[in-house]
Write a protein that holds these residues in place. Sequence first.
Motif, short mmCIF file in Angstrom:
data_model
loop_
_atom_site.label_atom_id
_atom_site.label_comp_id
_atom_site.label_asym_id
_atom_site.label_seq_id
_atom_site.Cartn_x
_atom_site.Cartn_y
_atom_site.Cartn_z
N CYS B 12 -101.21 -46.75 30.48
CA CYS B 12 -100.55 -45.87 29.53
C CYS B 12 -99.11 -46.32 29.36
N ALA B 13 -98.63 -46.31 28.12
CA ALA B 13 -97.24 -46.66 27.87
C ALA B 13 -96.34 -45.49 28.22
N GLU B 14 -95.21 -45.82 28.77
CA GLU B 14 -94.23 -44.80 29.14
C GLU B 14 -93.86 -43.95 27.92
N GLY B 15 -93.82 -42.63 28.11
CA GLY B 15 -93.48 -41.72 27.03
C GLY B 15 -94.67 -41.23 26.23
N ARG B 16 -95.79 -41.92 26.36
CA ARG B 16 -97.00 -41.49 25.66
C ARG B 16 -97.80 -40.55 26.55
N ALA B 17 -98.75 -39.87 25.93
CA ALA B 17 -99.63 -38.98 26.69
C ALA B 17 -100.70 -39.81 27.41
N ALA B 18 -100.92 -39.44 28.67
CA ALA B 18 -102.01 -40.07 29.44
C ALA B 18 -103.15 -39.07 29.51
N ASN B 19 -104.31 -39.49 29.05
CA ASN B 19 -105.50 -38.63 29.05
C ASN B 19 -106.52 -39.20 30.03
N LEU B 20 -106.74 -38.51 31.14
CA LEU B 20 -107.64 -39.00 32.16
C LEU B 20 -108.93 -38.18 32.14
N PRO B 21 -110.06 -38.84 31.85
CA PRO B 21 -111.32 -38.11 31.76
C PRO B 21 -112.03 -38.00 33.09
N CYS B 22 -112.90 -37.00 33.18
CA CYS B 22 -113.72 -36.81 34.38
C CYS B 22 -115.04 -36.17 33.95
N ASN B 23 -116.13 -36.76 34.41
CA ASN B 23 -117.44 -36.17 34.16
C ASN B 23 -117.95 -35.48 35.41
N MET B 59 -96.62 -29.76 35.35
CA MET B 59 -96.98 -31.17 35.56
C MET B 59 -97.95 -31.69 34.51
N ALA B 60 -98.93 -30.86 34.14
CA ALA B 60 -100.02 -31.38 33.32
C ALA B 60 -100.78 -30.25 32.65
N SER B 61 -101.72 -30.67 31.80
CA SER B 61 -102.68 -29.74 31.20
C SER B 61 -104.08 -30.18 31.57
N SER B 71 -114.08 -32.84 31.89
CA SER B 71 -112.72 -32.33 31.74
C SER B 71 -111.77 -33.50 31.51
N THR B 72 -110.59 -33.18 31.04
CA THR B 72 -109.55 -34.18 30.82
C THR B 72 -108.23 -33.68 31.36
N LEU B 73 -107.60 -34.50 32.15
CA LEU B 73 -106.24 -34.20 32.61
C LEU B 73 -105.28 -34.89 31.65
N ILE B 74 -104.30 -34.13 31.18
CA ILE B 74 -103.33 -34.69 30.23
C ILE B 74 -101.93 -34.63 30.83
N LEU B 75 -101.32 -35.80 30.95
CA LEU B 75 -99.90 -35.88 31.28
C LEU B 75 -99.18 -36.10 29.96
N PRO B 76 -98.45 -35.13 29.45
CA PRO B 76 -98.00 -35.19 28.05
C PRO B 76 -97.02 -36.31 27.75
N HIS B 77 -96.17 -36.63 28.68
CA HIS B 77 -95.19 -37.69 28.46
C HIS B 77 -95.10 -38.51 29.76
N ALA B 78 -95.96 -39.50 29.87
CA ALA B 78 -96.05 -40.24 31.12
C ALA B 78 -94.76 -41.00 31.42
N LEU B 106 -104.06 -44.99 37.51
CA LEU B 106 -103.27 -44.98 36.28
C LEU B 106 -102.03 -45.84 36.46
N GLN B 107 -101.88 -46.80 35.57
CA GLN B 107 -100.69 -47.64 35.55
C GLN B 107 -99.90 -47.30 34.30
N VAL B 108 -98.67 -46.80 34.48
CA VAL B 108 -97.77 -46.53 33.37
C VAL B 108 -96.83 -47.71 33.23
N PHE B 109 -96.77 -48.29 32.05
CA PHE B 109 -95.94 -49.47 31.86
C PHE B 109 -94.80 -49.18 30.88
N PRO B 110 -93.69 -49.92 31.04
CA PRO B 110 -92.49 -49.66 30.19
C PRO B 110 -92.75 -49.96 28.73
#
Lengths: 118, 110
Positions: B12-23, B59-61, B71-78, B106-110
Amino acid sequence: DAGVIQSPRHEVTEMGQEVTLRCKPISGHDYLFWYRQTMMRGLELLIYFNNNVPIDDSGMPEDRFSAKMPNASFSTLKIQPSEPRDSAVYFCASTPFEGEEVKGDTQYFGPGTRLTVL
Amino acid sequence: DAKTTQPTSMDCAEGRAANLPCNHSTISGNEYVYWYRQIHSQGPQYIIHGLKNNETNEMASLIITEDRKSSTLILPHATLRDTAVYYCIVRSYNTDKLIFGTGTRLQVFP
Protein backbone atom coordinates in the motif's frame (compact mmCIF):
# COMPACT_ATOMS: atom_id res chain seq x y z
CA ASP A 1 1.01 1.15 34.04
CA ALA A 2 4.20 -0.33 32.63
CA GLY A 3 2.33 -2.97 30.68
CA VAL A 4 3.21 -6.65 30.62
CA ILE A 5 6.82 -7.15 31.65
CA GLN A 6 8.90 -10.07 30.48
CA SER A 7 12.41 -11.09 31.41
CA PRO A 8 14.92 -11.72 30.16
CA ARG A 9 14.47 -10.07 26.75
CA HIS A 10 17.10 -12.31 25.23
CA GLU A 11 18.39 -15.68 26.38
CA VAL A 12 21.10 -17.77 24.81
CA THR A 13 21.74 -21.17 26.30
CA GLU A 14 23.16 -24.53 25.41
CA MET A 15 21.20 -27.65 24.72
CA GLY A 16 20.35 -29.51 27.89
CA GLN A 17 20.28 -26.48 30.13
CA GLU A 18 17.26 -25.34 32.10
CA VAL A 19 15.64 -22.12 30.94
CA THR A 20 13.19 -20.01 32.95
CA LEU A 21 11.20 -17.22 31.37
CA ARG A 22 9.36 -14.73 33.54
CA CYS A 23 6.27 -12.61 33.14
CA LYS A 24 4.60 -9.93 35.20
CA PRO A 25 1.06 -9.27 33.96
CA ILE A 26 -0.76 -5.97 34.16
CA SER A 27 -2.10 -5.39 37.64
CA GLY A 28 -5.73 -6.39 37.98
CA HIS A 29 -5.79 -8.68 34.96
CA ASP A 30 -7.32 -12.07 35.64
CA TYR A 31 -5.97 -14.02 32.69
CA LEU A 32 -2.43 -14.75 31.65
CA PHE A 33 -1.41 -16.39 28.39
CA TRP A 34 1.91 -17.83 27.20
CA TYR A 35 2.57 -17.96 23.45
CA ARG A 36 5.46 -19.15 21.33
CA GLN A 37 6.31 -17.74 17.91
CA THR A 38 8.51 -19.33 15.25
CA MET A 39 8.81 -18.80 11.52
CA MET A 40 7.62 -22.33 10.83
CA ARG A 41 4.63 -22.51 13.18
CA GLY A 42 3.65 -18.89 13.67
CA LEU A 43 2.14 -17.72 16.96
CA GLU A 44 0.97 -20.64 19.11
CA LEU A 45 -0.85 -20.55 22.44
CA LEU A 46 0.96 -22.75 24.94
CA ILE A 47 -1.02 -22.38 28.16
CA TYR A 48 -3.23 -19.90 29.95
CA PHE A 49 -4.24 -19.19 33.52
CA ASN A 50 -7.31 -17.70 35.14
CA ASN A 51 -6.83 -16.33 38.65
CA ASN A 52 -3.50 -18.17 38.89
CA VAL A 53 -5.04 -21.54 37.97
CA PRO A 54 -3.99 -23.26 34.71
CA ILE A 55 -7.06 -23.63 32.52
CA ASP A 56 -5.77 -25.06 29.27
CA ASP A 57 -2.27 -26.44 28.70
CA SER A 58 -3.09 -28.35 25.54
CA GLY A 59 -0.61 -26.24 23.60
CA MET A 60 2.37 -27.17 25.75
CA PRO A 61 4.56 -29.17 23.39
CA GLU A 62 5.83 -31.82 25.78
CA ASP A 63 6.78 -32.63 29.35
CA ARG A 64 9.94 -30.59 29.10
CA PHE A 65 7.76 -27.49 29.31
CA SER A 66 6.08 -26.39 32.51
CA ALA A 67 4.41 -23.17 33.61
CA LYS A 68 3.43 -21.83 36.99
CA MET A 69 1.65 -18.82 38.35
CA PRO A 70 2.32 -18.66 42.10
CA ASN A 71 0.50 -15.35 42.49
CA ALA A 72 -1.42 -12.78 40.51
CA SER A 73 1.64 -10.77 39.61
CA PHE A 74 4.10 -13.40 38.45
CA SER A 75 4.33 -16.38 36.11
CA THR A 76 7.15 -18.55 34.85
CA LEU A 77 7.61 -20.78 31.85
CA LYS A 78 10.34 -23.36 32.31
CA ILE A 79 12.01 -25.60 29.77
CA GLN A 80 14.08 -28.47 31.13
CA PRO A 81 16.09 -29.72 29.35
CA SER A 82 16.15 -27.23 26.50
CA GLU A 83 16.67 -28.28 22.88
CA PRO A 84 17.59 -26.29 19.74
CA ARG A 85 14.04 -26.67 18.40
CA ASP A 86 12.81 -24.66 21.40
CA SER A 87 14.44 -21.57 19.90
CA ALA A 88 11.66 -19.04 19.44
CA VAL A 89 10.20 -15.81 20.74
CA TYR A 90 8.03 -16.42 23.79
CA PHE A 91 5.28 -13.92 24.51
CA CYS A 92 3.25 -13.42 27.63
CA ALA A 93 -0.12 -11.63 27.48
CA SER A 94 -2.73 -10.66 30.04
CA THR A 95 -6.34 -9.60 29.89
CA PRO A 96 -9.05 -8.68 32.36
CA PHE A 97 -12.32 -10.45 32.91
CA GLU A 98 -15.30 -8.15 32.81
CA GLY A 99 -18.74 -9.39 33.64
CA GLU A 100 -19.21 -12.71 31.89
CA GLU A 101 -16.83 -12.11 29.05
CA VAL A 102 -13.12 -12.52 28.69
CA LYS A 103 -12.01 -9.35 27.01
CA GLY A 104 -10.20 -10.63 23.98
CA ASP A 105 -10.01 -7.12 22.69
CA THR A 106 -7.79 -6.10 25.53
CA GLN A 107 -5.29 -8.91 25.45
CA TYR A 108 -2.06 -7.02 26.11
CA PHE A 109 1.16 -8.59 24.98
CA GLY A 110 4.59 -8.19 26.48
CA PRO A 111 7.71 -7.49 24.41
CA GLY A 112 8.67 -11.15 24.29
CA THR A 113 11.74 -13.18 25.20
CA ARG A 114 13.92 -14.30 22.32
CA LEU A 115 15.32 -17.71 23.24
CA THR A 116 18.21 -19.27 21.37
CA VAL A 117 19.25 -22.80 22.26
CA LEU A 118 22.59 -23.79 20.78
CA ASP B 1 -13.38 -21.61 16.21
CA ALA B 2 -13.92 -20.84 12.52
CA LYS B 3 -10.86 -20.80 10.31
CA THR B 4 -9.85 -17.60 8.51
CA THR B 5 -8.15 -17.11 5.17
CA GLN B 6 -6.05 -14.04 4.41
CA PRO B 7 -3.73 -13.08 1.56
CA THR B 8 -0.10 -13.69 2.40
CA SER B 9 1.04 -10.17 1.60
CA MET B 10 -0.14 -6.79 0.35
CA ASP B 11 1.41 -3.46 -0.54
CA CYS B 12 0.00 0.00 0.00
CA ALA B 13 1.25 3.49 -0.80
CA GLU B 14 1.68 5.83 2.10
CA GLY B 15 -1.36 8.06 2.58
CA ARG B 16 -3.68 5.72 0.72
CA ALA B 17 -6.27 3.46 2.28
CA ALA B 18 -5.17 -0.10 3.02
CA ASN B 19 -7.95 -2.64 2.63
CA LEU B 20 -7.14 -6.03 4.14
CA PRO B 21 -9.59 -8.83 3.35
CA CYS B 22 -10.41 -11.88 5.44
CA ASN B 23 -12.60 -14.86 4.62
CA HIS B 24 -14.33 -16.75 7.42
CA SER B 25 -17.02 -18.68 5.58
CA THR B 26 -17.65 -21.13 8.44
CA ILE B 27 -18.23 -18.48 11.09
CA SER B 28 -21.10 -19.19 13.46
CA GLY B 29 -23.57 -16.84 15.06
CA ASN B 30 -21.77 -16.33 18.35
CA GLU B 31 -18.31 -15.76 16.89
CA TYR B 32 -16.66 -12.37 16.75
CA VAL B 33 -14.15 -11.16 14.20
CA TYR B 34 -11.00 -9.71 15.73
CA TRP B 35 -8.06 -7.96 14.12
CA TYR B 36 -4.63 -7.75 15.66
CA ARG B 37 -1.37 -6.61 14.16
CA GLN B 38 2.24 -7.35 14.92
CA ILE B 39 4.93 -4.86 14.10
CA HIS B 40 8.35 -6.39 13.62
CA SER B 41 9.92 -7.64 16.86
CA GLN B 42 6.95 -6.57 19.00
CA GLY B 43 4.05 -8.40 20.58
CA PRO B 44 0.68 -8.39 18.80
CA GLN B 45 -1.54 -5.37 19.29
CA TYR B 46 -5.32 -5.26 19.29
CA ILE B 47 -6.90 -3.18 16.51
CA ILE B 48 -10.65 -3.71 16.40
CA HIS B 49 -13.38 -6.32 16.63
CA GLY B 50 -17.01 -6.78 15.63
CA LEU B 51 -19.90 -9.21 15.52
CA LYS B 52 -22.08 -8.18 12.57
CA ASN B 53 -22.17 -4.40 12.45
CA ASN B 54 -19.44 -2.31 10.94
CA GLU B 55 -17.12 -0.81 13.52
CA THR B 56 -14.77 2.15 13.58
CA ASN B 57 -12.22 3.36 16.07
CA GLU B 58 -9.24 5.65 16.03
CA MET B 59 -7.08 3.04 14.35
CA ALA B 60 -9.25 1.44 11.71
CA SER B 61 -12.65 0.47 10.37
CA LEU B 62 -14.04 -3.03 10.16
CA ILE B 63 -16.54 -3.90 7.46
CA ILE B 64 -18.36 -7.22 7.87
CA THR B 65 -20.48 -8.55 5.03
CA GLU B 66 -24.15 -9.17 5.67
CA ASP B 67 -23.71 -12.94 5.57
CA ARG B 68 -20.69 -12.55 7.90
CA LYS B 69 -18.59 -14.84 5.73
CA SER B 70 -15.95 -12.20 5.09
CA SER B 71 -14.68 -8.92 6.43
CA THR B 72 -12.32 -6.11 5.50
CA LEU B 73 -10.05 -4.12 7.75
CA ILE B 74 -9.54 -0.58 6.48
CA LEU B 75 -6.66 1.65 7.50
CA PRO B 76 -7.88 4.94 6.03
CA HIS B 77 -4.55 6.69 5.61
CA ALA B 78 -1.71 4.20 5.82
CA THR B 79 1.65 5.35 7.17
CA LEU B 80 5.04 3.66 7.14
CA ARG B 81 4.46 2.72 10.77
CA ASP B 82 1.50 0.59 9.72
CA THR B 83 3.86 -1.88 8.08
CA ALA B 84 3.14 -5.07 10.02
CA VAL B 85 1.54 -8.50 9.92
CA TYR B 86 -2.22 -8.25 10.31
CA TYR B 87 -4.12 -11.15 11.83
CA CYS B 88 -7.82 -11.79 11.34
CA ILE B 89 -9.15 -14.02 14.13
CA VAL B 90 -12.56 -15.49 14.75
CA ARG B 91 -13.34 -16.07 18.41
CA SER B 92 -16.37 -17.52 20.07
CA TYR B 93 -18.01 -15.50 22.82
CA ASN B 94 -17.57 -18.36 25.26
CA THR B 95 -13.92 -19.16 24.72
CA ASP B 96 -10.94 -17.51 26.31
CA LYS B 97 -8.48 -18.22 23.52
CA LEU B 98 -7.30 -16.32 20.46
CA ILE B 99 -6.02 -18.60 17.70
CA PHE B 100 -3.64 -16.75 15.40
CA GLY B 101 -3.27 -17.79 11.76
CA THR B 102 -0.53 -16.73 9.38
CA GLY B 103 -1.89 -13.23 8.76
CA THR B 104 -1.26 -10.72 5.97
CA ARG B 105 2.07 -8.97 5.75
CA LEU B 106 1.28 -5.36 4.84
CA GLN B 107 4.10 -3.30 3.41
CA VAL B 108 3.48 0.46 3.25
CA PHE B 109 5.84 2.18 0.86
CA PRO B 110 6.69 5.90 0.45
